[in-house]
Every structure is written in structure tokens, then in C-alpha cells.
Design a protein around this motif. Structure first.
Motif, PDB file in Angstrom:
ATOM      1  N   LYS A   1      10.993  24.133 -35.217  1.00 55.54           N
ATOM      2  CA  LYS A   1      11.991  24.985 -36.781  1.00 55.54           C
ATOM      3  C   LYS A   1      12.172  23.234 -37.589  1.00 55.54           C
ATOM      4  O   LYS A   1      13.112  22.989 -37.204  1.00 55.54           O
ATOM      5  N   LYS A   2      12.093  23.646 -39.030  1.00 53.76           N
ATOM      6  CA  LYS A   2      13.046  22.773 -39.596  1.00 53.76           C
ATOM      7  C   LYS A   2      13.441  23.582 -41.040  1.00 53.76           C
ATOM      8  O   LYS A   2      13.169  24.702 -41.478  1.00 53.76           O
ATOM      9  N   VAL A   3      14.900  23.581 -40.856  1.00 52.92           N
ATOM     10  CA  VAL A   3      15.904  23.816 -41.951  1.00 52.92           C
ATOM     11  C   VAL A   3      15.442  23.087 -43.875  1.00 52.92           C
ATOM     12  O   VAL A   3      15.937  22.039 -43.416  1.00 52.92           O
TER      13      VAL A   3
ATOM     14  N   ASP B   1      20.146  24.592 -46.453  1.00 50.10           N
ATOM     15  CA  ASP B   1      21.888  25.584 -45.545  1.00 50.10           C
ATOM     16  C   ASP B   1      22.606  25.007 -46.613  1.00 50.10           C
ATOM     17  O   ASP B   1      23.160  24.346 -46.914  1.00 50.10           O
TER      18      ASP B   1
ATOM     19  N   GLU C   1      17.611  39.434 -44.362  1.00 47.40           N
ATOM     20  CA  GLU C   1      16.183  38.288 -44.269  1.00 47.40           C
ATOM     21  C   GLU C   1      15.286  38.858 -44.067  1.00 47.40           C
ATOM     22  O   GLU C   1      14.672  39.959 -43.775  1.00 47.40           O
TER      23      GLU C   1
END
Length: 92
Positions: free
Chosen positions: A10-12, A15, A77
Motif C-alpha cells: 500500500k502506497k499513500v 494524506d 470512499e
């Protein structure tokens, strides 16, 4: 022997949190909704970085309302899979 599939990391990418008035937040969400409805995309700019948000035509919509004491959290979302973008079933 079964092979275990590993999930991609997972790569944010963004944010960001910001305090704002409720009417301003509503306008912000309305602007995103209008861009999706008219162009099916929008560009999100944070600082000097820009991200093109281009979901597939089918998305998963999740709405969540949480309460912890006197504090509430409301989340909207959208989720889509780029690898499965706009795939359709056909019989030939």
C-alpha cells in the motif's frame, strides 16, 4: 502445495487534513462531484505535486459514520481497480 498470493504494498499518495467551515467543505465535495459527473476525472494538487484522479466507470462507494464519545467521523470512499477498469463480459 498452494501458492500464497501477496498483496501489493500500500502506497499513500496523499494524506491531507485541513480545518474549514462546513459550507466550504460542502463546496469542496461538490466541486469533486461535478468534475466526476462532467469529466469523469479531476486533478488533485497538494503543494507542488499533482495527481490525476481517473476512476474506472464502475466504482465501489463506501459510506461510514463512526462515533467515539462526543466526536463523529463521516467518511466517503470511492474504490476502483485499475487492472479491472471497464472490463465487460461478452459472449461471442
Amino acid at each position: 502445495m498452494s501458492k500464497k498470493r501477496t498483496k501489493p504494498t500500500k502506497k499513500v499518495l496523499v494524506d491531507h487534513e485541513e480545518k474549514m467551515s462546513l459550507p466550504f467543505a460542502a463546496s469542496y465535495l461538490q466541486q469533486i462531484a461535478t468534475k466526476f459527473k462532467e469529466d469523469q476525472r479531476f486533478t488533485l494538487t497538494v503543494g507542488d505535486e499533482s495527481f490525476d484522479i481517473v476512476p474506472s466507470s464502475q466504482v465501489e462507494l463506501e459510506i461510514k459514520l463512526e462515533q467515539r464519545g462526543s466526536k463523529y467521523k463521516f467518511e466517503i470512499e470511492l474504490e476502483w481497480d485499475e487492472a479491472k477498469a471497464d472490463q465487460t463480459l461478452s459472449i461471442e
